[in-house]
Each structure stands twice: as C-alpha cells, then as structure tokens.
Design a protein around this motif. Structure first.
Motif, PDB file in Angstrom:
ATOM      1  N   GLY A 103      26.220  34.334  41.057  1.00 57.08           N
ATOM      2  CA  GLY A 103      27.085  33.776  40.911  1.00 57.08           C
ATOM      3  C   GLY A 103      27.159  33.034  39.380  1.00 57.08           C
ATOM      4  O   GLY A 103      28.332  33.530  38.660  1.00 57.08           O
ATOM      5  N   PHE A 153      28.818  34.244  36.225  1.00 55.70           N
ATOM      6  CA  PHE A 153      30.618  34.328  36.417  1.00 55.70           C
ATOM      7  C   PHE A 153      31.058  35.018  35.167  1.00 55.70           C
ATOM      8  O   PHE A 153      32.051  35.638  35.471  1.00 55.70           O
ATOM      9  CB  PHE A 153      30.045  32.976  36.754  1.00 55.70           C
ATOM     10  CG  PHE A 153      31.890  32.054  36.403  1.00 55.70           C
ATOM     11  CD1 PHE A 153      32.678  32.626  36.968  1.00 55.70           C
ATOM     12  CD2 PHE A 153      32.364  31.936  35.040  1.00 55.70           C
ATOM     13  CE1 PHE A 153      34.237  31.418  37.384  1.00 55.70           C
ATOM     14  CE2 PHE A 153      33.170  31.896  35.073  1.00 55.70           C
ATOM     15  CZ  PHE A 153      34.583  31.794  36.192  1.00 55.70           C
ATOM     16  N   ILE A 154      30.592  34.302  33.868  1.00 56.28           N
ATOM     17  CA  ILE A 154      31.814  35.438  33.245  1.00 56.28           C
ATOM     18  C   ILE A 154      31.635  36.482  33.254  1.00 56.28           C
ATOM     19  O   ILE A 154      33.108  37.297  33.085  1.00 56.28           O
ATOM     20  CB  ILE A 154      31.040  34.613  31.395  1.00 56.28           C
ATOM     21  CG1 ILE A 154      31.769  35.184  30.196  1.00 56.28           C
ATOM     22  CG2 ILE A 154      29.826  35.284  31.564  1.00 56.28           C
ATOM     23  CD1 ILE A 154      33.511  34.308  30.304  1.00 56.28           C
ATOM     24  N   HIS A 172      35.031  46.302  30.362  1.00 58.88           N
ATOM     25  CA  HIS A 172      35.112  46.483  31.824  1.00 58.88           C
ATOM     26  C   HIS A 172      33.286  46.871  30.955  1.00 58.88           C
ATOM     27  O   HIS A 172      32.758  46.713  32.533  1.00 58.88           O
ATOM     28  CB  HIS A 172      36.109  47.633  31.831  1.00 58.88           C
ATOM     29  CG  HIS A 172      35.433  47.593  33.700  1.00 58.88           C
ATOM     30  ND1 HIS A 172      36.076  46.711  34.714  1.00 58.88           N
ATOM     31  CD2 HIS A 172      35.209  48.648  34.063  1.00 58.88           C
ATOM     32  CE1 HIS A 172      35.979  46.451  35.682  1.00 58.88           C
ATOM     33  NE2 HIS A 172      34.898  48.660  35.464  1.00 58.88           N
ATOM     34  N   PHE A 199      31.452  38.817  35.516  1.00 58.99           N
ATOM     35  CA  PHE A 199      31.857  39.088  36.740  1.00 58.99           C
ATOM     36  C   PHE A 199      33.427  38.695  37.336  1.00 58.99           C
ATOM     37  O   PHE A 199      34.803  39.702  36.857  1.00 58.99           O
ATOM     38  CB  PHE A 199      31.881  38.090  38.364  1.00 58.99           C
ATOM     39  CG  PHE A 199      30.654  38.583  38.969  1.00 58.99           C
ATOM     40  CD1 PHE A 199      30.471  40.079  39.215  1.00 58.99           C
ATOM     41  CD2 PHE A 199      29.306  37.549  39.132  1.00 58.99           C
ATOM     42  CE1 PHE A 199      29.227  40.735  39.763  1.00 58.99           C
ATOM     43  CE2 PHE A 199      28.796  38.622  39.830  1.00 58.99           C
ATOM     44  CZ  PHE A 199      28.264  39.671  40.145  1.00 58.99           C
ATOM     45  N   PHE A 200      33.871  37.573  36.005  1.00 56.80           N
ATOM     46  CA  PHE A 200      35.253  37.146  35.677  1.00 56.80           C
ATOM     47  C   PHE A 200      35.808  38.154  34.588  1.00 56.80           C
ATOM     48  O   PHE A 200      36.934  38.574  34.996  1.00 56.80           O
ATOM     49  CB  PHE A 200      35.710  36.218  34.786  1.00 56.80           C
ATOM     50  CG  PHE A 200      36.522  35.600  34.469  1.00 56.80           C
ATOM     51  CD1 PHE A 200      38.000  34.868  35.318  1.00 56.80           C
ATOM     52  CD2 PHE A 200      36.606  35.918  32.875  1.00 56.80           C
ATOM     53  CE1 PHE A 200      39.283  34.850  34.742  1.00 56.80           C
ATOM     54  CE2 PHE A 200      38.479  35.772  32.257  1.00 56.80           C
ATOM     55  CZ  PHE A 200      39.524  35.008  33.492  1.00 56.80           C
ATOM     56  N   PHE A 201      35.002  39.379  33.833  1.00 54.26           N
ATOM     57  CA  PHE A 201      35.563  40.696  32.377  1.00 54.26           C
ATOM     58  C   PHE A 201      35.797  41.090  33.569  1.00 54.26           C
ATOM     59  O   PHE A 201      36.891  41.858  33.201  1.00 54.26           O
ATOM     60  CB  PHE A 201      34.590  40.138  31.985  1.00 54.26           C
ATOM     61  CG  PHE A 201      35.057  39.880  30.228  1.00 54.26           C
ATOM     62  CD1 PHE A 201      36.368  39.373  29.240  1.00 54.26           C
ATOM     63  CD2 PHE A 201      34.057  38.396  30.308  1.00 54.26           C
ATOM     64  CE1 PHE A 201      36.365  38.648  28.452  1.00 54.26           C
ATOM     65  CE2 PHE A 201      34.429  37.341  28.823  1.00 54.26           C
ATOM     66  CZ  PHE A 201      35.513  37.858  28.128  1.00 54.26           C
ATOM     67  N   SER A 243      37.039  41.793  36.545  1.00 52.84           N
ATOM     68  CA  SER A 243      37.579  41.868  37.751  1.00 52.84           C
ATOM     69  C   SER A 243      38.924  42.191  36.771  1.00 52.84           C
ATOM     70  O   SER A 243      39.791  42.692  37.258  1.00 52.84           O
ATOM     71  CB  SER A 243      37.077  40.434  38.597  1.00 52.84           C
ATOM     72  OG  SER A 243      37.347  39.459  37.276  1.00 52.84           O
ATOM     73  N   ILE A 244      38.878  40.978  35.908  1.00 57.01           N
ATOM     74  CA  ILE A 244      40.336  40.970  34.757  1.00 57.01           C
ATOM     75  C   ILE A 244      40.416  42.624  34.340  1.00 57.01           C
ATOM     76  O   ILE A 244      41.570  43.151  34.166  1.00 57.01           O
ATOM     77  CB  ILE A 244      40.276  40.480  33.999  1.00 57.01           C
ATOM     78  CG1 ILE A 244      40.351  38.919  34.667  1.00 57.01           C
ATOM     79  CG2 ILE A 244      41.419  40.178  33.375  1.00 57.01           C
ATOM     80  CD1 ILE A 244      40.731  38.567  35.725  1.00 57.01           C
ATOM     81  N   THR A 245      39.293  42.832  33.875  1.00 63.05           N
ATOM     82  CA  THR A 245      39.397  44.617  32.680  1.00 63.05           C
ATOM     83  C   THR A 245      39.544  45.685  34.126  1.00 63.05           C
ATOM     84  O   THR A 245      40.627  47.039  34.086  1.00 63.05           O
ATOM     85  CB  THR A 245      38.365  44.863  32.243  1.00 63.05           C
ATOM     86  OG1 THR A 245      37.029  44.227  33.060  1.00 63.05           O
ATOM     87  CG2 THR A 245      38.551  43.671  30.842  1.00 63.05           C
TER      88      THR A 245
END
Length: 200
Positions: free
Chosen positions: A33, A37-38, A148, A40-42, A44-46
């Motif tokens: 995690g 992290f960064i 993505h 996973f963030f991208f 999830s958002i994309t």
C-alpha cells in the motif's frame, strides 16, 4: 516409546505460527500500500472516469453525431472521407498536426465515420454520405485510458512494443492480487485465532 507433546503446547505452537503469518501478511499489505499508493490512486480515479465516460454529458466522451444516410451505397469512398478528414483537421485545428491515422470507426447506424489520430488526441466525425464535418473534439477518454494502463509513457518515450504498459499492468495486477489476499487474511486471521481459542 515416542514422546508426545502436551496438547496445550501443540496449541500454543499453532497459535504462534498463525500469529507469525498474520504479522507477515500485515507487513506485506502495509508495504504494498505504501509503495504503490500513488499508482492505486491513479488507477481508481481513471477507472471511475472511464466507467462514467458515456454518461459524462459529452465532457469525457463526445456524443456520436448523426449523418444524412445509413445506406452504405450512398456513402463516399473511405479514401475520399479520409482526405476530407485530414483537410478539416489541418484547417480547423492546426496545420502542424500529424495526419497519421490510429483508427477509422464506421458507424453505419448513425450514418457517420469517426477518424481517430495516432499522434494526438484530436478526433473528427464526418457525414458518411456528404463528407460534411459533423464534430471536432479532444478525445479525453483516450488520455484517461492511457493514464489508466500506463501506455502514456510508451507514447511519450516511443517504445517499440508497449513494454512499459505490459510491465506496469503486470506489476499493478500482481500488487492488487497480493493486496486482496493479505487484506482478506488480515480480516479472517484474527477471527480464526479467536475461534480456535474459544474451542480450547
């Protein structure tokens, strides 16, 4: 004669092994995690944006405009439509843009042809029968898709066979699998230990 371990000692050893595995899974979960992290963030958002692209009111993905005829026999030849599309692109957007085609989408039921270019995000929709320009748009959905799956770096660096995309998706897929397994065990492991303790 073989010496048997006391039952309590065997249970303590089993509990210690379970606790050891739980600590290992917790460390792996935390490390994965923190390190990714960064990314996973991208993702999830994309991923969320791509899921909503057809329901974004034309912001992410432009609507498909309709031409004058759905009969292919009334349409102009594809090479003529291609020439017209390139002309519209250079005149209405910029004469400096590349005209290298990525794909041509024929929408017979709409009477329309989409031209998508390889070296930039501009796309055009033409009436298949008249060749009239129906719409010019920036294909933000393609940009989001490239973010993505990591292929934006392949495009930027000019790699030959999407090596960055393959590496990125492999790492992230395996990381998500590890995250899922360790997350499940962090939830299930303590339950199992408590259950074993109550049955002693």
């Amino acid at each position: 004669m073989p010496v048997h371990q006391p039952k309590i000692m065997r249970k303590d050893t089993k509990r210690q092994k379970q606790a050891k595995w739980l600590r290992l899974f917790r460390k792996a979960h935390r490390a994965t995690g923190a390190a990714l992290f960064i990314f996973f963030f991208f993702i999830s958002i994309t991923g969320l944006l791509l899921g909503w692209k057809k329901h974004s009111g034309g912001v992410i993905l432009s609507k498909s405009y309709e031409g004058t005829s759905t009969e292919l026999k009334h349409w102009l030849p594809i090479d003529s439509l291609h020439i017209l599309a390139n002309s519209y692109l250079l005149e209405s957007v910029s004469p400096e843009l590349s005209t290298k085609i990525d794909r041509i989408d024929i929408r017979k039921e709409k009477g329309m042809v989409k031209f998508v270019y390889a070296d930039h995000l501009w796309g055009l929709q033409l009436d298949g029968a008249t060749g009239k320009l129906l719409h010019v748009d920036r294909r933000y959905s393609d940009l989001i898709e490239q973010l993505h799956d990591g292929s934006i770096l392949d495009d930027y660096l000019g790699t030959s066979n999407n090596q960055i995309k393959v590496f990125y998706t492999t790492v992230m897929g395996l990381a998500l699998l590890l995250f899922t397994i360790t997350g499940f065990w962090l939830w299930y492991g303590p339950k199992r230990m408590r259950k074993n303790k109550t049955t002693e």
